[in-house]
Design an enzyme around this catalytic site. Structure first.
Site, PDB file in Angstrom:
ATOM      1  N   GLY A  29      41.057  52.741  33.644  1.00 31.98           N
ATOM      2  CA  GLY A  29      41.841  51.269  33.514  1.00 31.98           C
ATOM      3  C   GLY A  29      41.093  50.446  34.255  1.00 31.98           C
ATOM      4  O   GLY A  29      40.085  50.717  34.903  1.00 31.98           O
ATOM      5  N   ASN A  30      41.606  49.139  34.346  1.00 26.63           N
ATOM      6  CA  ASN A  30      40.926  48.231  35.536  1.00 26.63           C
ATOM      7  C   ASN A  30      42.075  47.449  36.125  1.00 26.63           C
ATOM      8  O   ASN A  30      43.299  47.502  35.735  1.00 26.63           O
ATOM      9  CB  ASN A  30      39.840  47.486  34.719  1.00 26.63           C
ATOM     10  CG  ASN A  30      40.045  46.560  33.708  1.00 26.63           C
ATOM     11  OD1 ASN A  30      41.153  45.796  33.980  1.00 26.63           O
ATOM     12  ND2 ASN A  30      39.838  46.880  32.632  1.00 26.63           N
ATOM     13  N   ARG A  31      41.693  46.678  36.860  1.00 30.29           N
ATOM     14  CA  ARG A  31      42.818  45.763  37.692  1.00 30.29           C
ATOM     15  C   ARG A  31      43.398  44.409  37.162  1.00 30.29           C
ATOM     16  O   ARG A  31      43.876  43.649  37.715  1.00 30.29           O
ATOM     17  CB  ARG A  31      42.236  45.545  39.152  1.00 30.29           C
ATOM     18  CG  ARG A  31      42.385  46.911  40.071  1.00 30.29           C
ATOM     19  CD  ARG A  31      41.476  46.572  41.092  1.00 30.29           C
ATOM     20  NE  ARG A  31      41.801  45.364  42.073  1.00 30.29           N
ATOM     21  CZ  ARG A  31      42.608  45.554  43.106  1.00 30.29           C
ATOM     22  NH1 ARG A  31      42.866  46.604  43.471  1.00 30.29           N
ATOM     23  NH2 ARG A  31      42.813  44.565  43.814  1.00 30.29           N
TER      24      ARG A  31
END
Ligand code: C5P
Length: 218
Positions: A29-31
């Site tokens: 995923g990412n932030r």
């Protein structure tokens, strides 16, 4: 210009990260928090537009007057967006989601034990949502794509977004707080023109960004 002047317009917004599962517990995923995309949806609804927000996993309340569809992976997001486009034409697509470029080549329905997880993970490329929307027969009148980069070269970043079919490129500098923070700054670039929007709250930036898009919608 102001509240109600986008009545009758249809706006599609993608927001948040995508989650690319490896197993039921793990994934890539990412932030991205989704805040900028949700603020864009809110700002469009404030102006009276009919807004569909396709959101990756993020814990934010749905803005008033906005219709929302929650999705998980890039492929889910693309399917939800193509389904929406098959309905009635959209005037504007704000592709704000931080879509994962890759996903694990295979996912398991059962959580792997520590020793079973390989040291390296084969990845495959995800479809590009902006390019797919651009190629779609029901292409929205205006496509706006976003790039968050560290100390971006605006021209190079904009060209990359134009190449995949965006009419307007919006470049965020990650050092200005694009990911996860409550404030943001950006540069819009279309044709020969560009516009800097200084650091401000994500909601006021969203309102300013939509005002700047007015000429692209008429
Ligand atoms: O090329 P890059 O990932 O930096 O481009 C970012 C823009 O492209 C964003 O508008 C994002 O929503 C979109 N994107 C996409 N599909 C992908 C990756 C990014 O639509 N697979």
């Amino acid at each position: 210009l102001g509240p109600g002047d986008w009545r009758g317009r249809r706006v599609l917004v993608s927001a948040g990260p995508t989650w690319e599962a490896l197993d039921p517990a793990r994934g890539l995923g990412n932030r991205a928090s989704g805040r900028q995309g949700f603020a864009l949806a809110q700002a469009a609804a404030e102006r009276g537009a009919e807004v569909l927000l396709v959101a990756g996993p993020c814990a934010l309340p749905t803005p008033v007057g906005v219709q929302r569809r929650d999705v998980e992976s890039a492929r889910d997001m693309l399917a939800a967006i193509l389904e929406a486009l098959g309905d009635r034409p959209y005037d504007l697509f704000l592709a704000n989601a931080a879509v994962a470029d890759h996903r694990p080549a295979s996912a398991s329905a059962i959580k792997g034990r520590k020793g079973e997880i390989p040291d390296s993970l084969p990845l495959v490329a995800n479809p590009d949502i902006v390019a797919s929307v651009h190629a779609c027969p029901q292409r929205p009148h205006c496509i706006v794509a976003f790039a968050a980069e560290t100390r971006p070269d605006v021209t190079t970043a904009a060209r990359k977004l134009w190449r995949k079919g965006a009419d307007v490129a919006v470049i965020n500098d990650l050092e200005a707080g694009a990911m996860g923070g409550t404030e943001n700054a950006c540069t819009l670039a279309w044709g020969e023109q560009s516009l800097n929007l200084p650091r401000q709250s994500k909601l006021s930036l969203a309102r300013a960004l939509l005002r700047a898009l007015d000429p692209c919608l008429s």
